[in-house]
Write an enzyme that holds these catalytic residues in place. Structure first.
Site, short mmCIF file in Angstrom:
data_model
loop_
_atom_site.label_atom_id
_atom_site.label_comp_id
_atom_site.label_asym_id
_atom_site.label_seq_id
_atom_site.Cartn_x
_atom_site.Cartn_y
_atom_site.Cartn_z
N GLU A 64 0.83 -1.21 0.00
CA GLU A 64 0.00 0.00 0.00
C GLU A 64 0.86 1.26 0.00
O GLU A 64 0.49 2.27 -0.60
CB GLU A 64 -0.94 0.00 1.22
CG GLU A 64 -2.05 -1.04 1.15
CD GLU A 64 -1.58 -2.42 1.58
OE1 GLU A 64 -0.44 -2.55 2.06
OE2 GLU A 64 -2.36 -3.39 1.42
N PRO A 275 13.96 -12.17 -0.02
CA PRO A 275 12.79 -12.75 0.66
C PRO A 275 11.80 -11.66 1.04
O PRO A 275 12.21 -10.54 1.41
CB PRO A 275 13.38 -13.42 1.90
CG PRO A 275 14.72 -12.78 2.09
CD PRO A 275 15.19 -12.37 0.74
N ARG A 276 10.50 -11.95 0.91
CA ARG A 276 9.48 -10.96 1.24
C ARG A 276 9.61 -10.49 2.68
O ARG A 276 9.43 -9.31 2.98
CB ARG A 276 8.09 -11.58 1.01
CG ARG A 276 6.93 -10.64 1.29
CD ARG A 276 6.88 -9.51 0.30
NE ARG A 276 5.70 -8.69 0.47
CZ ARG A 276 5.40 -7.64 -0.29
NH1 ARG A 276 6.21 -7.29 -1.27
NH2 ARG A 276 4.31 -6.95 -0.08
N GLY A 315 12.94 -1.40 1.34
CA GLY A 315 12.77 -0.24 0.48
C GLY A 315 13.72 -0.15 -0.70
O GLY A 315 13.67 0.82 -1.46
N GLU A 316 14.59 -1.15 -0.89
CA GLU A 316 15.57 -1.11 -1.98
C GLU A 316 15.18 -1.90 -3.20
O GLU A 316 15.66 -1.62 -4.30
CB GLU A 316 16.92 -1.64 -1.48
CG GLU A 316 17.90 -0.57 -1.05
CD GLU A 316 19.32 -1.10 -1.05
OE1 GLU A 316 20.19 -0.43 -1.63
OE2 GLU A 316 19.56 -2.18 -0.49
N ASN A 340 3.74 -7.44 -6.47
CA ASN A 340 3.67 -6.34 -7.43
C ASN A 340 4.63 -6.54 -8.61
O ASN A 340 5.84 -6.39 -8.48
CB ASN A 340 4.00 -5.03 -6.70
CG ASN A 340 3.92 -3.82 -7.60
OD1 ASN A 340 3.39 -3.89 -8.71
ND2 ASN A 340 4.44 -2.71 -7.13
N LEU A 342 4.48 -4.67 -11.25
CA LEU A 342 4.64 -3.39 -11.93
C LEU A 342 5.95 -2.70 -11.57
O LEU A 342 6.42 -1.84 -12.31
CB LEU A 342 3.46 -2.47 -11.62
CG LEU A 342 2.09 -3.00 -12.05
CD1 LEU A 342 0.99 -1.99 -11.74
CD2 LEU A 342 2.08 -3.36 -13.53
N GLU A 343 6.56 -3.08 -10.45
CA GLU A 343 7.86 -2.50 -10.10
C GLU A 343 8.92 -2.86 -11.14
O GLU A 343 9.59 -1.96 -11.66
CB GLU A 343 8.28 -2.94 -8.70
CG GLU A 343 7.57 -2.17 -7.61
CD GLU A 343 8.07 -2.54 -6.22
OE1 GLU A 343 8.28 -1.64 -5.41
OE2 GLU A 343 8.25 -3.74 -5.95
#
Length: 425
Positions: A64, A275-276, A315-316, A340, A342-343
């Site tokens: 989000e 990893p997520r 964040g990288e 995602n 789309l990144e």
């Protein structure tokens, strides 16, 4: 129904207290998060936004926050004198917000949706507008907004089949929540139809598109790319980088097996895995070592070397996708629903995913339909596609070109959403 909801919510918090205490002892920084959950917001976090008619945007977690990044940028341009407050639920979301939302004036953790906590927090802040990203509907919070006649907008609205089933258990409370929202800006006509099914008035529902097509926080200049590659120990001329992002338990084994198989045909192939949940880093390192690989954490570079880089930072990933030649997006080889895509598409990269992309149906169908994305079902097929895209550079280039075109064609959702905000600010 509200009494029953509040009883269950209070019971949940009471039952969770032993878990909270355990995490307080084990997790650095959990104490601050817990305090804010209970409404004890730091004075310094509220100093610039409280009772300033701020714009409050809530984005629960990392996904989000990514969707919110272009919206916040457009909000700052449209309302330059307004203060912007961001709230999140998860630690990773909070860290991500600090990294990619420079236009935010303050970032806090969202409190538990208990009436006395919510009343206290809303009374202290008194925003001019509340904006919720995707699907974050909290009964007591929405009631507090309605009581004070503070408009509420849902932006980048997305309603999954799972969400419909979950919210339907709220019965009459669901209708009240739907009435509390001033406008629903939905990603697609399907999402719009679903929110109407849940009780939203059709005249309060508009389709604005997916703001993740507008993301710019991942932009990397050629000079930045050169420095990043050097720091990671890669050579743009000699190495071919495969990045596996947002992986889950049950996927890393398949990825390492595919990497070793593909490397037999492509000796110059390198692997970066993210990893997520970065708390699984040690576990993923052990899995890699089981395949006789030598993983190195991102935070240990450039001091150490290895043949696999494990991304253990928050964040990288969105920016580092720019370095990859082929991208695999995780959560899709297992029944997690994907992440995602789309990144990497924003960087014009050829994308591989597993068959389980049900949380991102629209973007997955769009990219796959235009040849920007390929689906694999196991490690053998993943290795085959990697080798194919290494050997057929033109095919890889065409996939990346299609991805970039799709991103350009579908941009503008963030701007549309902020234009609707003007009606209420």
């Amino acid at each position: 129904m509200r009494f029953f909801y509040n009883f269950l919510a209070s019971l949940f918090v009471l039952c969770a207290l032993p878990v909270f205490f355990w995490r307080l002892m084990k997790e650095p920084g959990f104490g601050e998060r817990l305090k804010q959950w209970f409404g004890f917001l730091p004075a310094e976090s509220l100093e610039s936004v409280a009772k300033q008619q701020c714009l409050w945007l809530h984005a629960a977690s990392v996904g989000e926050i990514v969707a919110a990044s272009p919206i916040v940028k457009e909000m700052r341009a449209a309302f330059p004198t307004r203060k912007i407050l961001i709230s999140t639920v998860t630690v990773t979301g909070h860290e991500m917000a600090k990294k990619i939302l420079p236009d935010a004036d303050s970032i806090i953790f969202f409190p538990f949706d208990l009436p006395w906590l919510i009343e206290s927090v809303v009374r202290r802040i008194e925003p001019a507008l509340f904006v919720l990203v995707e699907t974050e509907l909290w009964p007591n919070f929405l009631q507090a907004m309605e009581k004070r006649k503070i408009p509420v907008l849902m932006v980048n609205g997305r309603i999954s089949d799972k969400s419909i089933k979950r919210y339907h258990y709220l019965f009459s409370l669901l209708r009240e929540m739907m009435q509390s929202v001033s406008l629903f800006c939905m990603q697609s006509s399907q999402d719009a139809s679903r929110i109407i099914t849940m009780g939203a008035l059709p005249e309060k529902v508009v389709v604005t598109g997916n703001t993740k097509f507008d993301q710019t926080y991942t932009v990397v200049t050629p000079l930045e790319k050169k420095h990043l590659l050097a720091n990671l120990g890669y050579s743009e001329e000699n190495d071919f980088l495969f990045i596996a992002g947002s992986t889950h338990e049950g996927e890393e084994d398949q990825i390492f097996a595919a990497y070793l198989l593909a490397r037999q045909s492509v000796p110059a192939l390198k692997l970066m895995i993210a990893p997520r949940d970065i708390r699984r880093s040690a576990e993923v390192i052990k899995i890699a070592e089981g395949y006789s690989l030598f993983p190195i954490r991102r935070t240990e570079l450039p001091d150490k070397t290895g043949d696999v880089v494990l991304l253990d930072t928050i964040g990288e990933l969105g920016r580092l996708y720019s370095l990859g030649n082929i991208i695999f997006v995780g959560g899709s080889l297992i029944q997690r629903g994907g992440h995602n895509i789309l990144e990497p598409a924003a960087h014009g990269k050829p994308i591989l995913v597993g068959p389980h992309m049900f949380n991102f149906k629209e973007s997955y169908a769009l990219l796959q339909g235009r040849g920007a994305c390929m689906t694999v079902h196991d490690s053998k097929e993943l290795a085959e596609k990697i080798v194919l895209l290494v050997q057929d550079r033109e095919a890889a280039k065409n996939m990346g070109r299609s991805a970039a075109e799709i991103m350009r064609e579908n941009s503008g959702a963030a701007r549309k959403s902020v234009e609707y905000m003007r009606r209420y600010v």
